[in-house]
Scaffold this active site. Structure first.
Site, mmCIF file in Angstrom:
data_model
loop_
_atom_site.group_PDB
_atom_site.id
_atom_site.type_symbol
_atom_site.label_atom_id
_atom_site.label_comp_id
_atom_site.label_asym_id
_atom_site.label_seq_id
_atom_site.Cartn_x
_atom_site.Cartn_y
_atom_site.Cartn_z
ATOM 1 N N LYS A 1 0.844 -1.195 0.000
ATOM 2 C CA LYS A 1 0.000 0.000 0.000
ATOM 3 C C LYS A 1 0.877 1.241 0.000
ATOM 4 O O LYS A 1 2.013 1.156 0.486
ATOM 5 C CB LYS A 1 -0.962 0.017 1.183
ATOM 6 C CG LYS A 1 -0.393 -0.279 2.552
ATOM 7 C CD LYS A 1 0.736 0.498 3.119
ATOM 8 C CE LYS A 1 0.607 1.978 3.306
ATOM 9 N NZ LYS A 1 1.878 2.600 3.852
ATOM 10 N N TYR B 1 -4.369 4.132 6.502
ATOM 11 C CA TYR B 1 -4.812 3.195 7.549
ATOM 12 C C TYR B 1 -6.093 3.710 8.214
ATOM 13 O O TYR B 1 -7.013 2.936 8.497
ATOM 14 C CB TYR B 1 -3.721 3.009 8.607
ATOM 15 C CG TYR B 1 -2.543 2.195 8.128
ATOM 16 C CD1 TYR B 1 -2.517 0.815 8.304
ATOM 17 C CD2 TYR B 1 -1.464 2.794 7.512
ATOM 18 C CE1 TYR B 1 -1.444 0.061 7.871
ATOM 19 C CE2 TYR B 1 -0.384 2.059 7.074
ATOM 20 C CZ TYR B 1 -0.378 0.693 7.250
ATOM 21 O OH TYR B 1 0.687 -0.056 6.814
HETATM 22 P P1 NAD Z 1 12.432 1.791 1.914
HETATM 23 O O1 NAD Z 1 12.913 3.129 1.485
HETATM 24 O O2 NAD Z 1 12.996 1.258 3.186
HETATM 25 O O3 NAD Z 1 12.734 0.715 0.775
HETATM 26 C C1 NAD Z 1 12.475 0.984 -0.575
HETATM 27 C C2 NAD Z 1 13.295 0.061 -1.439
HETATM 28 O O4 NAD Z 1 13.086 0.424 -2.802
HETATM 29 C C3 NAD Z 1 14.800 0.153 -1.179
HETATM 30 O O5 NAD Z 1 15.354 -1.125 -1.151
HETATM 31 C C4 NAD Z 1 15.331 0.944 -2.372
HETATM 32 O O6 NAD Z 1 16.657 0.598 -2.715
HETATM 33 C C5 NAD Z 1 14.347 0.516 -3.464
HETATM 34 N N1 NAD Z 1 14.279 1.484 -4.562
HETATM 35 C C6 NAD Z 1 14.271 1.155 -5.858
HETATM 36 N N2 NAD Z 1 14.210 2.248 -6.620
HETATM 37 C C7 NAD Z 1 14.183 3.297 -5.795
HETATM 38 C C8 NAD Z 1 14.142 4.702 -6.006
HETATM 39 N N3 NAD Z 1 14.078 5.253 -7.225
HETATM 40 N N4 NAD Z 1 14.138 5.500 -4.924
HETATM 41 C C9 NAD Z 1 14.163 4.984 -3.674
HETATM 42 N N5 NAD Z 1 14.212 3.647 -3.414
HETATM 43 C C10 NAD Z 1 14.225 2.815 -4.467
HETATM 44 O O7 NAD Z 1 10.858 1.851 1.969
HETATM 45 P P2 NAD Z 1 9.885 0.867 2.734
HETATM 46 O O8 NAD Z 1 9.568 1.438 4.062
HETATM 47 O O9 NAD Z 1 10.401 -0.518 2.692
HETATM 48 O O10 NAD Z 1 8.535 1.028 1.863
HETATM 49 C C11 NAD Z 1 8.364 0.361 0.635
HETATM 50 C C12 NAD Z 1 6.855 0.251 0.314
HETATM 51 O O11 NAD Z 1 6.231 -0.476 1.348
HETATM 52 C C13 NAD Z 1 6.121 1.583 0.249
HETATM 53 O O12 NAD Z 1 5.144 1.537 -0.757
HETATM 54 C C14 NAD Z 1 5.459 1.720 1.601
HETATM 55 O O13 NAD Z 1 4.259 2.489 1.579
HETATM 56 C C15 NAD Z 1 5.164 0.281 1.911
HETATM 57 N N6 NAD Z 1 5.136 0.029 3.354
HETATM 58 C C16 NAD Z 1 4.104 -0.687 3.865
HETATM 59 C C17 NAD Z 1 4.070 -0.954 5.214
HETATM 60 C C18 NAD Z 1 2.979 -1.805 5.790
HETATM 61 O O14 NAD Z 1 2.858 -1.863 7.005
HETATM 62 N N7 NAD Z 1 2.188 -2.482 4.971
HETATM 63 C C19 NAD Z 1 5.077 -0.466 6.058
HETATM 64 C C20 NAD Z 1 6.131 0.243 5.501
HETATM 65 C C21 NAD Z 1 6.161 0.490 4.149
#
Ligand code: NAD
Length: 370
Positions: free
Chosen positions: A139, A224
């Site tokens: 999401k 949420y």
């Molecule tokens: P994060 O920044 O920790 O990780 C993002 C990943 O994407 C990294 O590994 C990064 O290297 C990669 N990536 C690839 N291309 C990129 C670019 N152009 N710019 C930046 N990063 C790039 O983020 P996250 O917290 O893991 O979130 C990822 C997704 O998961 C989001 O859509 C977020 O909304 C969702 N999320 C959901 C929950 C949940 O509880 N369901 C919790 C956190 C995040």
């Protein structure tokens, strides 16, 4: 006034939800016939090895009854080695964003779990579907309702299933709140208050970049609160009025810092919601009913969520939300049934999100149009 404790056993002894929660608690979503037909675990390709993948999803595979980590997609070469060493992923099952489409010929992968910045969800969902894989996408589903529709169409065209990572839909306290709302155990809901906020750190992260994130707190944690209201009422918001404020116009130059919004549902229920990227401590919903209340605080955490009603506290063992979410999707794939957190469900959230942004922009109340 003393309220009797409404505990787990009371709940399990009553109502149809006993089976649901018992199934959740045991990680057991699968009928005997399904297990007889399909004993193998489905292989998952995890796309984007950032914070959520590292700290929540990878560990959840250890608790999953029906999914295993079969492949990774990363743009960071160092992660290839560390993940392969830690999770025993062979060279042939490690991809980057250029080689992603070669997943089509990787038979160890049944579904692709997309955990990338929001703006990348649509592209990788569509590419995964074209590669013949089912898709679980984090999401918010995408940056726009138009992208959501493209994702749904691509998965339909490829005859692949699509689910969105709405983990709270696999959290027993949330399920119990929804069930009590539906059964009107405490009377019909009259009004809801919901909110989720946190103080965001690094000013350079993608979450503060409009192009990558689509928006700010609303797109991230505001959804949420929105989901909670939609599922508590069982209705879609009809009219939305929203207001945004920024107390730090530099850090939040591109995306929303704090928003409050009011949703009117067709039954007449009003929900007032808030979200922010600039303070901690808001993580709850409170549904006021004819004869009492149903609330969670905290409501949206990975663990430690607490539920209370006007009859007393309600406590369940809380299984891993990500393991349950993956197992539920595996069940849909194996039984060829739609997911309850389908692409259409993600689209409904984006329609409301777009109405919120439109209300802020136009300073008017906005009708939510499907
Ligand atoms: P994060 O920044 O920790 O990780 C993002 C990943 O994407 C990294 O590994 C990064 O290297 C990669 N990536 C690839 N291309 C990129 C670019 N152009 N710019 C930046 N990063 C790039 O983020 P996250 O917290 O893991 O979130 C990822 C997704 O998961 C989001 O859509 C977020 O909304 C969702 N999320 C959901 C929950 C949940 O509880 N369901 C919790 C956190 C995040």
């Amino acid at each position: 006034m003393h309220q009797p404790n409404f505990n787990r056993r009371d709940f399990l002894n009553t109502s149809v939800s006993a089976g649901v929660v018992a199934g959740l608690a045991q990680g057991g979503y699968f009928s005997a016939s399904t297990q007889a037909n399909e004993n193998r675990k489905l292989g998952v390709a995890l796309v984007g090895l950032g914070s959520l993948s590292t700290n929540q999803i990878a560990p959840a595979f250890q608790k999953s009854a029906r999914c295993k980590l079969a492949a990774i997609v990363t743009g960071t070469p160092e992660k290839e080695k560390s993940w392969s060493d830690k999770y025993g992923i062979g060279r042939d099952h490690i991809y980057n964003y250029n080689s992603f489409d070669k997943l089509a010929s990787d038979d160890s992968v049944d579904l692709v779990y997309i955990v990338l910045p929001n703006s990348m969800h649509a592209e990788y969902t569509i590419r995964a579907a074209k590669a013949g894989k089912h898709v679980l996408c984090e999401k918010p589903m995408a940056n726009s309702a138009a992208d959501c529709r493209d994702m749904i169409s691509a998965c339909q065209a490829a005859n692949r299933k699509l689910a969105i990572g709405y983990r709270c839909q696999y959290e027993p306290h949330h399920l119990k709140c929804m069930e009590m709302s539906r059964s009107k155990e405490l009377g019909a809901i009259k009004m809801i208050e919901a909110g989720f906020a946190f103080k965001i750190g690094d000013p350079k992260q993608w979450r503060l970049n409009k192009k990558l994130a689509g928006g700010g707190a609303l797109m991230d944690v505001g959804v949420y609160a929105l989901q909670a209201c939609r599922h508590l009422t069982g209705e879609e918001p009809a009219v939305i009025t929203a207001q945004e404020t920024k107390t730090d116009a530099v850090k939040f130059a591109e995306v929303d810092e704090s928003i409050t919004w009011l949703m009117q549902f067709p039954s007449g229920v009003l929900a007032y919601c808030s979200t922010s990227y600039n303070f901690n401590g808001l993580n709850r919903f409170n549904a006021f009913t004819e004869n009492g209340f149903v609330r969670m605080d905290p409501a949206f955490s990975y663990s430690g969520n607490r539920m209370e009603t006007s009859k007393g506290k309600v406590e369940f063992d809380a299984p891993d939300q990500f393991a349950n979410e993956m197992d539920a999707f595996a069940k849909c794939i194996l039984e060829n049934k739609p997911s309850k957190v389908s692409g259409e469900e993600g689209l409904k959230d984006l329609l409301a999100v777009e109405a919120i942004y439109k209300s802020i922009e136009t300073r008017t109340s906005v009708k939510v149009v499907a």
